[in-house]
Write a protein that holds these residues in place. Sequence first.
Motif, PDB file in Angstrom:
ATOM      1  N   ALA A 140       0.821  -1.206   0.000  1.00 16.57           N
ATOM      2  CA  ALA A 140       0.000   0.000   0.000  1.00 16.57           C
ATOM      3  C   ALA A 140       0.859   1.261   0.000  1.00 16.57           C
ATOM      4  O   ALA A 140       0.564   2.228  -0.708  1.00 16.57           O
ATOM      5  CB  ALA A 140      -0.923  -0.005   1.210  1.00 16.57           C
ATOM      6  N   ALA A 147      -2.105   4.609  -4.243  1.00 14.63           N
ATOM      7  CA  ALA A 147      -2.577   4.665  -2.865  1.00 14.63           C
ATOM      8  C   ALA A 147      -2.852   6.102  -2.437  1.00 14.63           C
ATOM      9  O   ALA A 147      -2.105   7.028  -2.773  1.00 14.63           O
ATOM     10  CB  ALA A 147      -1.554   4.032  -1.930  1.00 14.63           C
ATOM     11  N   ASP A 153      -8.329   4.578   9.808  1.00 18.10           N
ATOM     12  CA  ASP A 153      -8.896   4.723   8.459  1.00 18.10           C
ATOM     13  C   ASP A 153      -8.094   3.948   7.432  1.00 18.10           C
ATOM     14  O   ASP A 153      -8.634   3.536   6.402  1.00 18.10           O
ATOM     15  CB  ASP A 153      -8.961   6.204   8.077  1.00 18.10           C
ATOM     16  CG  ASP A 153      -9.990   6.959   8.891  1.00 18.10           C
ATOM     17  OD1 ASP A 153     -10.941   6.309   9.370  1.00 18.10           O
ATOM     18  OD2 ASP A 153      -9.834   8.183   9.061  1.00 18.10           O
ATOM     19  N   ARG A 197      -6.155   3.856   1.468  1.00 16.84           N
ATOM     20  CA  ARG A 197      -7.184   3.512   0.472  1.00 16.84           C
ATOM     21  C   ARG A 197      -6.616   3.637  -0.937  1.00 16.84           C
ATOM     22  O   ARG A 197      -5.566   4.207  -1.154  1.00 16.84           O
ATOM     23  CB  ARG A 197      -8.388   4.433   0.636  1.00 16.84           C
ATOM     24  CG  ARG A 197      -8.994   4.450   2.025  1.00 16.84           C
ATOM     25  CD  ARG A 197     -10.185   5.381   2.098  1.00 16.84           C
ATOM     26  NE  ARG A 197      -9.865   6.732   1.659  1.00 16.84           N
ATOM     27  CZ  ARG A 197      -9.297   7.649   2.423  1.00 16.84           C
ATOM     28  NH1 ARG A 197      -8.953   7.351   3.657  1.00 16.84           N
ATOM     29  NH2 ARG A 197      -9.054   8.869   1.952  1.00 16.84           N
ATOM     30  N   GLY A 198      -7.364   3.100  -1.885  1.00 12.24           N
ATOM     31  CA  GLY A 198      -7.012   3.245  -3.288  1.00 12.24           C
ATOM     32  C   GLY A 198      -5.841   2.404  -3.740  1.00 12.24           C
ATOM     33  O   GLY A 198      -5.146   2.778  -4.690  1.00 12.24           O
ATOM     34  N   THR A 217      -4.799  -7.442   0.275  1.00 15.65           N
ATOM     35  CA  THR A 217      -4.800  -5.983   0.109  1.00 15.65           C
ATOM     36  C   THR A 217      -5.306  -5.600  -1.265  1.00 15.65           C
ATOM     37  O   THR A 217      -6.074  -4.644  -1.416  1.00 15.65           O
ATOM     38  CB  THR A 217      -3.383  -5.427   0.335  1.00 15.65           C
ATOM     39  OG1 THR A 217      -2.924  -5.797   1.643  1.00 15.65           O
ATOM     40  CG2 THR A 217      -3.368  -3.909   0.228  1.00 15.65           C
ATOM     41  N   ASN A 264      -9.187  -6.106  -1.308  1.00 12.78           N
ATOM     42  CA  ASN A 264      -9.934  -5.028  -0.663  1.00 12.78           C
ATOM     43  C   ASN A 264      -9.621  -3.654  -1.250  1.00 12.78           C
ATOM     44  O   ASN A 264     -10.368  -2.701  -1.011  1.00 12.78           O
ATOM     45  CB  ASN A 264      -9.631  -5.006   0.842  1.00 12.78           C
ATOM     46  CG  ASN A 264     -10.204  -6.197   1.572  1.00 12.78           C
ATOM     47  OD1 ASN A 264     -11.365  -6.558   1.376  1.00 12.78           O
ATOM     48  ND2 ASN A 264      -9.399  -6.820   2.407  1.00 12.78           N
ATOM     49  N   GLN A 265      -8.493  -3.550  -1.937  1.00 13.46           N
ATOM     50  CA  GLN A 265      -7.988  -2.280  -2.461  1.00 13.46           C
ATOM     51  C   GLN A 265      -7.761  -1.264  -1.350  1.00 13.46           C
ATOM     52  O   GLN A 265      -7.795  -0.051  -1.585  1.00 13.46           O
ATOM     53  CB  GLN A 265      -8.925  -1.718  -3.539  1.00 13.46           C
ATOM     54  CG  GLN A 265      -9.073  -2.640  -4.745  1.00 13.46           C
ATOM     55  CD  GLN A 265      -9.862  -2.018  -5.873  1.00 13.46           C
ATOM     56  OE1 GLN A 265      -9.810  -0.820  -6.098  1.00 13.46           O
ATOM     57  NE2 GLN A 265     -10.613  -2.849  -6.595  1.00 13.46           N
ATOM     58  N   ARG A 266      -7.503  -1.745  -0.175  1.00 12.81           N
ATOM     59  CA  ARG A 266      -7.180  -0.913   0.975  1.00 12.81           C
ATOM     60  C   ARG A 266      -6.659  -1.802   2.093  1.00 12.81           C
ATOM     61  O   ARG A 266      -6.822  -3.027   2.054  1.00 12.81           O
ATOM     62  CB  ARG A 266      -8.391  -0.118   1.465  1.00 12.81           C
ATOM     63  CG  ARG A 266      -9.490  -0.983   2.089  1.00 12.81           C
ATOM     64  CD  ARG A 266     -10.708  -0.162   2.469  1.00 12.81           C
ATOM     65  NE  ARG A 266     -10.399   0.852   3.447  1.00 12.81           N
ATOM     66  CZ  ARG A 266     -10.486   0.666   4.772  1.00 12.81           C
ATOM     67  NH1 ARG A 266     -10.849  -0.517   5.250  1.00 12.81           N
ATOM     68  NH2 ARG A 266     -10.218   1.628   5.605  1.00 12.81           N
ATOM     69  N   SER A 277      -6.177  -1.478   6.584  1.00 14.54           N
ATOM     70  CA  SER A 277      -6.335  -0.671   7.788  1.00 14.54           C
ATOM     71  C   SER A 277      -5.945  -1.504   8.999  1.00 14.54           C
ATOM     72  O   SER A 277      -5.593  -2.684   8.883  1.00 14.54           O
ATOM     73  CB  SER A 277      -7.779  -0.173   7.923  1.00 14.54           C
ATOM     74  OG  SER A 277      -8.665  -1.277   8.070  1.00 14.54           O
TER      75      SER A 277
END
Length: 341
Positions: A71, A77, A142, A145-146, A230, A233-235, A237
Amino acid sequence: MTRQEQIALAVAVLALALVPVVADDFWLVQIFGQSFALGLVALSLNFLSGYGGFVSMAQTTLAGCAGYMVALTSVNAVGKGVPLHPVASIGLALGVSALAGAFVGWISVRLHGVYMLMLTLALAMGFFFFAQQNVELFNAFDGIRGVVVPNVAGVSLRSPKIFFYMSLVCSAAALFAVMITGRSPFGLVLKALRDHPRKAAALGFDVAAHRIAAFAGSGLLAGCGGIFYTWFNQRISASTVGLGMINSVLIMAIIGGLRSPIGAFTGAFAYVLINTFASGLVGAERVNTLVGSAFVAVVLASPDGIAGAAKYVRSRVRQSSLFERFVAQPASGSARSAVNE
């Protein structure tokens, strides 16, 4: 790895390769893709338990190390990081997870049983709180993401069929490697250390070095799973490396069979099915109750999990009168006739 195991693995992989012909995108990614990703993490635990004889609760942490590294080095990201080429990003992530595994093995090398379990759990929870509270690097709860799967020749590897085949090939290669390792000199030494560590040490084997190497190998397996999860989920946390996921991986490994490599993927597939479809049957608030009930039922019925139950059924079938009449006797009869000739 026996010839029968090789044939069974090859048949299973070929059968799974035909799944995209009949399955839609939901099944390819949400069910099979997720199962392969989590199965790789569970496989790292099965490898340690089956060959080394120790249960680690830090496998989710090792997967999280690889996931966070991918990530932080992803070009897409959202958050802080250093964008790298996808090949360099994946290589760095696997290297970090292997080093993290060696570190966990080095710390817990002299511990056994519940003491190792508690120490690795403490390390896992320490990493969870570190990720949860670190805003600058991990964006706290959080997360990052991305995290988009890389493109190759203009084609996204997150495409359902491509993602399915990519995770299938990686899972099959990892499973094959674990089975080969189990029959290699290194795997035989690990089994000796598992059964009689003092005798193995008296024969001149370095107990600490072999166990650290085993943890490093498990970190590599968990890292592969962390990368795929990862990308799925494309993220990523803090919840990805939290207590809930730690327990989930342990449940998958035990349901499938803690000492069976193939049991890791069997347990992951069963867990994903229950977790995906149970909410529509019993409600979202009762999913964990259903998972726990299935876990207890499997453990009571077969302490070795689904793989152990399948092995028991196969042995009973071979001992049955029908098997002896229609399979064993013709084979033995043809052998006797060949000898007579």
